[in-house]
Design a protein around this motif. Sequence first.
Motif, mmCIF file in Angstrom:
data_model
loop_
_atom_site.group_PDB
_atom_site.id
_atom_site.type_symbol
_atom_site.label_atom_id
_atom_site.label_comp_id
_atom_site.label_asym_id
_atom_site.label_seq_id
_atom_site.Cartn_x
_atom_site.Cartn_y
_atom_site.Cartn_z
ATOM 1 N N ALA A 148 0.827 -1.215 0.000
ATOM 2 C CA ALA A 148 0.000 0.000 0.000
ATOM 3 C C ALA A 148 0.857 1.260 0.000
ATOM 4 N N GLN A 149 2.085 1.137 0.483
ATOM 5 C CA GLN A 149 2.979 2.294 0.554
ATOM 6 C C GLN A 149 3.918 2.382 -0.648
ATOM 7 N N GLY A 150 3.860 1.394 -1.526
ATOM 8 C CA GLY A 150 4.754 1.371 -2.682
ATOM 9 C C GLY A 150 5.464 0.033 -2.804
ATOM 10 N N GLU A 151 6.416 -0.049 -3.745
ATOM 11 C CA GLU A 151 7.134 -1.297 -3.978
ATOM 12 C C GLU A 151 8.351 -1.397 -3.070
ATOM 13 N N ILE A 152 8.546 -2.594 -2.498
ATOM 14 C CA ILE A 152 9.691 -2.855 -1.648
ATOM 15 C C ILE A 152 10.404 -4.096 -2.150
ATOM 16 N N GLN A 153 11.743 -4.072 -2.112
ATOM 17 C CA GLN A 153 12.535 -5.214 -2.553
ATOM 18 C C GLN A 153 12.993 -6.005 -1.335
ATOM 19 N N LEU A 154 12.707 -7.318 -1.363
ATOM 20 C CA LEU A 154 13.084 -8.189 -0.257
ATOM 21 C C LEU A 154 14.041 -9.261 -0.751
ATOM 22 N N LYS A 155 15.247 -9.269 -0.215
ATOM 23 C CA LYS A 155 16.187 -10.331 -0.548
ATOM 24 C C LYS A 155 15.780 -11.624 0.169
ATOM 25 N N LEU A 156 16.077 -12.751 -0.454
ATOM 26 C CA LEU A 156 15.607 -14.041 0.051
ATOM 27 C C LEU A 156 16.726 -14.906 0.625
ATOM 28 N N ASP A 157 17.888 -14.323 0.870
ATOM 29 C CA ASP A 157 19.041 -15.128 1.270
ATOM 30 C C ASP A 157 19.054 -15.534 2.733
ATOM 31 N N TYR A 158 18.089 -15.056 3.529
ATOM 32 C CA TYR A 158 18.044 -15.446 4.939
ATOM 33 C C TYR A 158 16.859 -16.368 5.248
ATOM 34 N N LEU A 159 16.183 -16.852 4.231
ATOM 35 C CA LEU A 159 15.102 -17.797 4.469
ATOM 36 C C LEU A 159 15.666 -19.122 4.962
ATOM 37 N N THR A 160 14.968 -19.755 5.878
ATOM 38 C CA THR A 160 15.441 -21.027 6.432
ATOM 39 C C THR A 160 14.663 -22.214 5.881
ATOM 40 N N LYS A 161 13.784 -21.978 4.918
ATOM 41 C CA LYS A 161 13.042 -23.049 4.257
ATOM 42 C C LYS A 161 12.705 -22.595 2.849
ATOM 43 N N SER A 162 12.192 -23.519 2.037
ATOM 44 C CA SER A 162 11.815 -23.185 0.665
ATOM 45 C C SER A 162 10.355 -22.765 0.608
ATOM 46 N N TYR A 163 10.065 -21.814 -0.255
ATOM 47 C CA TYR A 163 8.690 -21.349 -0.440
ATOM 48 C C TYR A 163 8.357 -21.377 -1.920
ATOM 49 N N VAL A 164 7.135 -21.793 -2.230
ATOM 50 C CA VAL A 164 6.643 -21.713 -3.599
ATOM 51 C C VAL A 164 5.859 -20.424 -3.729
ATOM 52 N N LEU A 165 6.338 -19.535 -4.580
ATOM 53 C CA LEU A 165 5.737 -18.209 -4.715
ATOM 54 C C LEU A 165 5.270 -17.997 -6.148
ATOM 55 N N TYR A 166 4.230 -17.181 -6.302
ATOM 56 C CA TYR A 166 3.688 -16.903 -7.610
ATOM 57 C C TYR A 166 3.580 -15.398 -7.813
ATOM 58 N N ARG A 167 3.871 -14.957 -9.004
ATOM 59 C CA ARG A 167 3.680 -13.549 -9.319
ATOM 60 C C ARG A 167 2.193 -13.230 -9.230
ATOM 61 N N GLY A 168 1.861 -12.174 -8.505
ATOM 62 C CA GLY A 168 0.465 -11.826 -8.267
ATOM 63 C C GLY A 168 -0.074 -12.388 -6.971
ATOM 64 N N GLN A 169 0.725 -13.188 -6.269
ATOM 65 C CA GLN A 169 0.306 -13.803 -5.012
ATOM 66 C C GLN A 169 0.439 -12.806 -3.861
ATOM 67 N N LYS A 170 -0.509 -12.815 -2.940
ATOM 68 C CA LYS A 170 -0.452 -11.944 -1.759
ATOM 69 C C LYS A 170 0.247 -12.689 -0.626
ATOM 70 N N ILE A 171 1.264 -12.058 -0.041
ATOM 71 C CA ILE A 171 2.017 -12.688 1.034
ATOM 72 C C ILE A 171 2.257 -11.683 2.162
ATOM 73 N N THR A 172 2.597 -12.223 3.329
ATOM 74 C CA THR A 172 3.048 -11.416 4.461
ATOM 75 C C THR A 172 4.436 -11.909 4.839
ATOM 76 N N ALA A 173 5.380 -10.978 4.968
ATOM 77 C CA ALA A 173 6.754 -11.359 5.272
ATOM 78 C C ALA A 173 7.246 -10.625 6.515
ATOM 79 N N LYS A 174 7.934 -11.369 7.370
ATOM 80 C CA LYS A 174 8.666 -10.751 8.470
ATOM 81 C C LYS A 174 10.050 -10.451 7.937
ATOM 82 N N ILE A 175 10.495 -9.200 8.103
ATOM 83 C CA ILE A 175 11.720 -8.768 7.437
ATOM 84 C C ILE A 175 12.684 -8.108 8.412
ATOM 85 N N GLY A 176 13.950 -8.143 8.062
ATOM 86 C CA GLY A 176 14.984 -7.475 8.845
ATOM 87 C C GLY A 176 15.904 -6.721 7.902
ATOM 88 N N CYS A 177 16.562 -5.699 8.423
ATOM 89 C CA CYS A 177 17.426 -4.858 7.597
ATOM 90 C C CYS A 177 18.892 -5.184 7.861
#
Length: 262
Positions: free
Chosen positions: A221-250
């Motif tokens: 809602a606030q704009g586009e954000i880029q999230l790197k995926l190198d700290y994930l501890t499991k695999s996720y199947v993601l789809y373009r157009g899919q709605k997700i919620t992510a816990k993120i760290g900087c």
Amino acid sequence: MKKILSVILVAALVVLAALTTGAVNAKADNIKVTGTVEAGTTTSLIKLNTSGGIMEIKIDGDTDMSGCKSLLPGQSLNIDIKYGQDAFWHAVKVNEAGKSLAVTIDTSNVNTVYGIIKSVKSTDTLEIQLDKGDMLLKLDPTTDYSRLSLLMLGKTYEIKVARGSDAYMHAVSMADTNYSISTGYTAQTTTVAAPTLEATNTVTGTVGDKSNSDIIYLSTAQGEIQLKLDYLTKSYVLYRGQKITAKIGCKDGYWHAVTITY
């Protein structure tokens, strides 16, 4: 005169009954038909374009499909059929028309991909939708279908591919799979220098078209954000157009996804 007409009428009915009985008996025998698969074919009904027009042929539980592992538009088939009590033609045995291998395949370098049969370019060339783009894939007489139930448009398969002397990728084998792919990709676990990263924020949005296996372009809602995926501890199947919620760290000036929920 009436007696003569009655005799003629009875004779005509006898002839008609004989012709009708003969037609039913002829349909009871198996018939061989040859043609090409038409769009609209499913796992239960073959639409076959023959020299006499388009036939609709039902596939039953006891249909012998051992000689055919794909039902793709434009594909040539030889089918033994019989006439059923439901007034439909039924497939007794389905065989794929023979093909010849005209190229050399480098089987010393085989890779595994997962993709959807997107379209049929020709009788032996498929357009495959992969995680990161599309591929033209050649089918050969040597393609191994031993772990495949049936090849159909819109289905996802595990495909072992190798390059041919014609510069195309060729299917060494095709198999059924539970892998999920629609218009997306799989974000795989990677090894990073730091074992963990503290999640300081939560963000919800839609996976953007530019997303890949390294970075999610998340539309929020606030704009586009880029999230790197190198700290994930499991695999996720993601789809373009899919709605997700992510816990993120900087870290290092970028936001990194720590966990993802659908």
